[in-house]
Motif scaffolding. Structure first.
Motif, PDB file in Angstrom:
ATOM      1  N   UNK A 162       0.747  -0.379   0.233  1.00  0.00           N
ATOM      2  CA  UNK A 162      -0.076  -0.212   0.079  1.00  0.00           C
ATOM      3  C   UNK A 162       1.250   1.524  -0.012  1.00  0.00           C
ATOM      4  N   UNK A 163       2.090   1.125  -0.038  1.00  0.00           N
ATOM      5  CA  UNK A 163       2.651   2.555   0.439  1.00  0.00           C
ATOM      6  C   UNK A 163       3.976   1.907  -0.473  1.00  0.00           C
ATOM      7  N   UNK A 164       5.184   2.541  -1.341  1.00  0.00           N
ATOM      8  CA  UNK A 164       6.257   2.358  -1.489  1.00  0.00           C
ATOM      9  C   UNK A 164       7.444   2.290  -0.303  1.00  0.00           C
ATOM     10  N   UNK A 165       8.406   1.510  -1.155  1.00  0.00           N
ATOM     11  CA  UNK A 165       8.438   0.956   0.222  1.00  0.00           C
ATOM     12  C   UNK A 165      10.715   2.013   0.429  1.00  0.00           C
ATOM     13  N   UNK A 166      10.421   2.972   1.134  1.00  0.00           N
ATOM     14  CA  UNK A 166      11.672   3.851   0.963  1.00  0.00           C
ATOM     15  C   UNK A 166      12.880   2.703   1.757  1.00  0.00           C
ATOM     16  N   UNK A 167      14.175   3.110   1.139  1.00  0.00           N
ATOM     17  CA  UNK A 167      15.392   2.853   2.344  1.00  0.00           C
ATOM     18  C   UNK A 167      16.136   3.792   2.303  1.00  0.00           C
ATOM     19  N   UNK A 168      16.576   3.359   3.033  1.00  0.00           N
ATOM     20  CA  UNK A 168      18.211   4.223   4.289  1.00  0.00           C
ATOM     21  C   UNK A 168      19.303   3.708   4.244  1.00  0.00           C
ATOM     22  N   UNK A 169      20.532   4.488   3.201  1.00  0.00           N
ATOM     23  CA  UNK A 169      21.526   2.994   3.663  1.00  0.00           C
ATOM     24  C   UNK A 169      22.514   4.309   4.013  1.00  0.00           C
TER      25      UNK A 169
END
Length: 274
Positions: free
Chosen positions: A132-139
Protein backbone atom coordinates in the motif's frame (compact mmCIF):
# COMPACT_ATOMS: atom_id res chain seq x y z
CA UNK A 1 7.82 -11.80 3.76
CA UNK A 2 11.50 -11.51 4.72
CA UNK A 3 12.54 -14.01 2.03
CA UNK A 4 10.68 -11.84 -0.50
CA UNK A 5 12.60 -8.80 0.71
CA UNK A 6 15.85 -10.79 0.32
CA UNK A 7 14.92 -11.61 -3.28
CA UNK A 8 14.01 -7.98 -3.90
CA UNK A 9 17.43 -6.75 -2.75
CA UNK A 10 19.14 -9.47 -4.78
CA UNK A 11 17.23 -8.35 -7.88
CA UNK A 12 18.32 -4.78 -7.22
CA UNK A 13 22.01 -5.78 -7.00
CA UNK A 14 21.67 -7.95 -10.13
CA UNK A 15 20.12 -5.17 -12.22
CA UNK A 16 21.64 -4.78 -15.68
CA UNK A 17 22.55 -1.16 -14.94
CA UNK A 18 24.55 -2.06 -11.82
CA UNK A 19 28.38 -2.10 -12.01
CA UNK A 20 29.67 -5.26 -13.72
CA UNK A 21 31.83 -6.34 -10.76
CA UNK A 22 28.85 -5.98 -8.44
CA UNK A 23 26.64 -8.06 -10.76
CA UNK A 24 29.32 -10.75 -10.98
CA UNK A 25 29.52 -11.12 -7.19
CA UNK A 26 27.39 -13.61 -5.31
CA UNK A 27 24.69 -12.22 -2.98
CA UNK A 28 24.29 -14.03 0.32
CA UNK A 29 21.98 -13.63 3.30
CA UNK A 30 23.77 -16.14 5.55
CA UNK A 31 24.99 -15.22 9.03
CA UNK A 32 28.59 -13.92 8.62
CA UNK A 33 29.97 -15.74 11.67
CA UNK A 34 33.40 -17.33 12.27
CA UNK A 35 32.51 -20.27 10.00
CA UNK A 36 31.41 -18.12 7.08
CA UNK A 37 33.93 -18.45 4.22
CA UNK A 38 32.39 -17.89 0.78
CA UNK A 39 34.29 -19.45 -2.12
CA UNK A 40 33.83 -16.42 -4.39
CA UNK A 41 33.48 -12.65 -4.19
CA UNK A 42 30.29 -12.06 -2.22
CA UNK A 43 28.11 -9.24 -0.98
CA UNK A 44 26.53 -10.39 2.28
CA UNK A 45 23.31 -8.78 3.46
CA UNK A 46 22.60 -10.06 6.97
CA UNK A 47 19.13 -9.21 8.32
CA UNK A 48 19.87 -8.48 11.97
CA UNK A 49 17.13 -6.12 13.16
CA UNK A 50 13.37 -5.78 12.59
CA UNK A 51 11.57 -2.91 14.37
CA UNK A 52 8.36 -0.92 13.99
CA UNK A 53 8.85 2.50 12.43
CA UNK A 54 6.93 4.55 14.98
CA UNK A 55 7.37 7.82 13.10
CA UNK A 56 5.19 6.32 10.33
CA UNK A 57 2.58 4.90 12.72
CA UNK A 58 -0.99 5.94 11.87
CA UNK A 59 -3.73 5.35 14.43
CA UNK A 60 -6.58 6.12 12.02
CA UNK A 61 -8.59 3.27 10.55
CA UNK A 62 -8.15 2.61 6.82
CA UNK A 63 -11.26 3.14 4.68
CA UNK A 64 -11.81 1.48 1.31
CA UNK A 65 -14.54 1.83 -1.32
CA UNK A 66 -16.54 -1.16 -2.54
CA UNK A 67 -19.49 -1.37 -4.91
CA UNK A 68 -22.27 -0.89 -2.36
CA UNK A 69 -20.47 0.76 0.54
CA UNK A 70 -17.19 1.05 2.38
CA UNK A 71 -14.78 -1.13 4.30
CA UNK A 72 -12.96 -0.16 7.47
CA UNK A 73 -9.95 -1.92 8.98
CA UNK A 74 -7.22 -1.30 11.52
CA UNK A 75 -4.13 0.51 10.19
CA UNK A 76 -1.10 -1.22 8.67
CA UNK A 77 2.16 -1.78 10.52
CA UNK A 78 5.26 -0.08 9.05
CA UNK A 79 8.37 -2.15 9.78
CA UNK A 80 12.06 -1.28 9.35
CA UNK A 81 14.14 -4.25 8.18
CA UNK A 82 17.84 -3.52 8.71
CA UNK A 83 20.56 -5.50 6.95
CA UNK A 84 24.30 -5.26 7.58
CA UNK A 85 26.15 -5.15 4.25
CA UNK A 86 29.66 -6.63 4.09
CA UNK A 87 31.93 -7.75 1.22
CA UNK A 88 33.91 -10.99 1.15
CA UNK A 89 36.76 -12.14 -1.08
CA UNK A 90 38.20 -15.61 -1.62
CA UNK A 91 41.66 -14.15 -2.34
CA UNK A 92 44.40 -13.63 0.24
CA UNK A 93 46.56 -10.86 1.62
CA UNK A 94 46.34 -7.42 0.09
CA UNK A 95 44.30 -8.67 -2.86
CA UNK A 96 41.61 -9.85 -0.45
CA UNK A 97 41.29 -6.48 1.29
CA UNK A 98 41.38 -4.57 -2.01
CA UNK A 99 38.61 -6.67 -3.57
CA UNK A 100 36.43 -6.47 -0.46
CA UNK A 101 36.82 -2.70 -0.17
CA UNK A 102 36.14 -2.17 -3.87
CA UNK A 103 33.08 -4.42 -3.81
CA UNK A 104 31.70 -2.83 -0.65
CA UNK A 105 32.14 0.63 -2.16
CA UNK A 106 30.29 -0.37 -5.32
CA UNK A 107 27.43 -1.79 -3.25
CA UNK A 108 27.24 1.43 -1.22
CA UNK A 109 27.18 3.62 -4.33
CA UNK A 110 24.59 1.50 -6.13
CA UNK A 111 22.17 1.03 -3.23
CA UNK A 112 22.36 4.76 -2.43
CA UNK A 113 20.74 5.44 -5.81
CA UNK A 114 17.43 4.03 -4.56
CA UNK A 115 15.79 6.12 -1.82
CA UNK A 116 12.69 4.09 -2.71
CA UNK A 117 12.80 0.54 -4.05
CA UNK A 118 11.44 0.64 -7.61
CA UNK A 119 8.42 -1.56 -8.30
CA UNK A 120 10.27 -3.56 -10.95
CA UNK A 121 12.52 -5.06 -8.27
CA UNK A 122 9.73 -6.21 -5.94
CA UNK A 123 9.32 -9.96 -5.53
CA UNK A 124 6.78 -12.35 -4.01
CA UNK A 125 4.36 -10.95 -1.43
CA UNK A 126 5.90 -7.49 -1.82
CA UNK A 127 4.62 -7.42 -5.39
CA UNK A 128 1.35 -9.39 -5.19
CA UNK A 129 -0.72 -8.01 -3.63
CA UNK A 130 0.98 -4.64 -4.13
CA UNK A 131 2.31 -2.87 -1.06
CA UNK A 132 0.00 0.00 0.00
CA UNK A 133 3.00 2.32 0.41
CA UNK A 134 6.33 2.66 -1.45
CA UNK A 135 9.33 0.94 0.18
CA UNK A 136 11.74 3.67 1.40
CA UNK A 137 15.41 2.76 1.80
CA UNK A 138 18.13 4.32 3.95
CA UNK A 139 21.79 3.43 3.45
CA UNK A 140 24.77 3.89 5.80
CA UNK A 141 22.77 5.63 8.52
CA UNK A 142 23.59 4.44 12.04
CA UNK A 143 21.49 5.25 15.10
CA UNK A 144 23.07 7.48 17.75
CA UNK A 145 24.95 5.77 20.58
CA UNK A 146 24.86 2.51 18.59
CA UNK A 147 28.06 0.50 18.18
CA UNK A 148 28.66 -2.59 16.04
CA UNK A 149 31.36 -3.84 18.40
CA UNK A 150 28.99 -6.08 20.34
CA UNK A 151 27.60 -7.37 17.06
CA UNK A 152 30.96 -8.63 15.82
CA UNK A 153 31.83 -10.01 19.24
CA UNK A 154 28.58 -12.02 19.25
CA UNK A 155 29.50 -13.48 15.84
CA UNK A 156 32.96 -14.40 17.07
CA UNK A 157 34.92 -12.58 14.36
CA UNK A 158 37.03 -9.44 14.06
CA UNK A 159 35.19 -6.25 13.05
CA UNK A 160 34.85 -5.71 9.30
CA UNK A 161 33.99 -2.70 7.11
CA UNK A 162 30.20 -2.63 6.82
CA UNK A 163 27.21 -0.36 6.38
CA UNK A 164 23.51 -0.78 7.29
CA UNK A 165 20.71 -0.94 4.71
CA UNK A 166 17.20 -0.36 6.03
CA UNK A 167 14.06 -1.02 3.98
CA UNK A 168 10.62 -0.12 5.37
CA UNK A 169 7.89 -2.60 4.45
CA UNK A 170 4.17 -2.66 5.25
CA UNK A 171 2.70 -5.53 7.26
CA UNK A 172 -1.04 -6.26 7.54
CA UNK A 173 -1.41 -8.04 10.91
CA UNK A 174 -5.21 -7.83 11.06
CA UNK A 175 -7.72 -9.82 9.02
CA UNK A 176 -10.89 -8.21 10.38
CA UNK A 177 -12.60 -5.91 7.89
CA UNK A 178 -15.80 -4.08 8.82
CA UNK A 179 -18.24 -3.45 6.00
CA UNK A 180 -20.27 -0.21 6.08
CA UNK A 181 -23.20 0.77 3.87
CA UNK A 182 -22.84 3.72 1.52
CA UNK A 183 -24.56 6.98 2.41
CA UNK A 184 -27.79 7.13 0.42
CA UNK A 185 -28.81 10.72 1.16
CA UNK A 186 -27.98 13.64 3.42
CA UNK A 187 -30.51 15.91 5.12
CA UNK A 188 -29.40 19.35 6.29
CA UNK A 189 -31.57 20.99 8.95
CA UNK A 190 -30.93 24.49 10.27
CA UNK A 191 -31.61 25.65 13.81
CA UNK A 192 -31.76 29.06 15.51
CA UNK A 193 -30.54 29.80 19.02
CA UNK A 194 -33.30 32.39 19.61
CA UNK A 195 -36.03 30.21 18.07
CA UNK A 196 -35.09 26.57 18.81
CA UNK A 197 -37.05 23.63 17.48
CA UNK A 198 -36.72 20.21 19.05
CA UNK A 199 -36.73 17.63 16.26
CA UNK A 200 -35.38 14.19 15.48
CA UNK A 201 -35.65 10.93 13.55
CA UNK A 202 -36.86 7.53 14.77
CA UNK A 203 -35.06 4.44 13.42
CA UNK A 204 -35.38 0.75 14.13
CA UNK A 205 -32.26 -1.27 15.05
CA UNK A 206 -31.52 -1.81 11.33
CA UNK A 207 -31.53 1.99 10.84
CA UNK A 208 -34.76 1.91 8.84
CA UNK A 209 -36.95 4.98 9.52
CA UNK A 210 -40.04 4.25 11.63
CA UNK A 211 -43.17 6.09 10.46
CA UNK A 212 -46.26 6.89 12.57
CA UNK A 213 -44.40 6.58 15.88
CA UNK A 214 -45.69 8.75 18.72
CA UNK A 215 -42.93 10.65 20.51
CA UNK A 216 -43.97 12.10 23.89
CA UNK A 217 -41.81 14.41 25.98
CA UNK A 218 -42.44 13.16 29.53
CA UNK A 219 -43.57 15.74 32.05
CA UNK A 220 -44.44 18.40 29.45
CA UNK A 221 -47.54 17.05 27.68
CA UNK A 222 -45.83 17.74 24.34
CA UNK A 223 -45.78 15.08 21.68
CA UNK A 224 -45.40 14.55 17.93
CA UNK A 225 -45.86 11.81 15.35
CA UNK A 226 -43.04 10.72 13.04
CA UNK A 227 -43.56 11.10 9.30
CA UNK A 228 -42.71 8.70 6.43
CA UNK A 229 -38.98 9.35 6.92
CA UNK A 230 -39.23 8.82 10.68
CA UNK A 231 -38.91 12.57 11.30
CA UNK A 232 -40.70 14.42 14.10
CA UNK A 233 -40.66 17.95 15.55
CA UNK A 234 -41.86 19.35 18.89
CA UNK A 235 -42.15 23.17 18.91
CA UNK A 236 -42.08 25.37 22.01
CA UNK A 237 -39.69 23.23 24.07
CA UNK A 238 -37.04 24.93 26.22
CA UNK A 239 -33.42 23.81 26.29
CA UNK A 240 -32.81 21.08 28.85
CA UNK A 241 -32.69 17.34 29.52
CA UNK A 242 -35.78 15.26 28.82
CA UNK A 243 -37.05 11.71 28.63
CA UNK A 244 -38.86 10.68 25.49
CA UNK A 245 -41.43 7.89 25.37
CA UNK A 246 -41.67 6.39 21.90
CA UNK A 247 -44.68 4.29 20.92
CA UNK A 248 -44.73 2.47 17.59
CA UNK A 249 -47.22 -0.09 16.32
CA UNK A 250 -46.19 -3.67 17.03
CA UNK A 251 -43.33 -2.61 19.32
CA UNK A 252 -43.00 -2.20 23.07
CA UNK A 253 -42.84 1.38 24.37
CA UNK A 254 -39.30 2.69 24.81
CA UNK A 255 -37.90 5.55 26.86
CA UNK A 256 -34.91 7.53 25.69
CA UNK A 257 -32.99 10.22 27.62
CA UNK A 258 -32.03 13.23 25.47
CA UNK A 259 -30.46 16.66 25.85
CA UNK A 260 -31.90 19.61 23.93
CA UNK A 261 -29.34 22.43 23.50
CA UNK A 262 -28.42 25.22 21.09
CA UNK A 263 -25.76 23.02 19.49
CA UNK A 264 -27.81 19.84 19.73
CA UNK A 265 -31.32 20.52 18.43
CA UNK A 266 -31.72 17.31 16.40
CA UNK A 267 -32.00 13.90 18.12
CA UNK A 268 -31.55 10.42 16.67
CA UNK A 269 -33.70 7.80 18.35
CA UNK A 270 -32.85 4.15 17.63
CA UNK A 271 -35.39 1.62 18.89
CA UNK A 272 -33.89 -1.56 20.30
CA UNK A 273 -36.97 -3.76 20.04
CA UNK A 274 -37.97 -5.92 17.08
Amino acid sequence: MFQDLDETLKALLDDAAAPAELRAADVSFDTPDKDYRPAEATVNLFLHEVTENRSLRDEARVLGRVADGYTSRLPSLRVDCTYLATAWSAQSGGLKAAEEHRLLGLALQWLSRFPVVAERFLRGALKTPPQPYPLPTTVAQVQENRSTGDFWTALGIAPRPAFPVTVTVTVEPYDEVEELPAVQKVHLRSGLVDDPLFRGVVFDKSLVPVAAATVSVDGTGAQATSGPDGEFAVPGLEFGSYTLTVRASGRPDEQVAVTFAADHQTQTVVLSGA
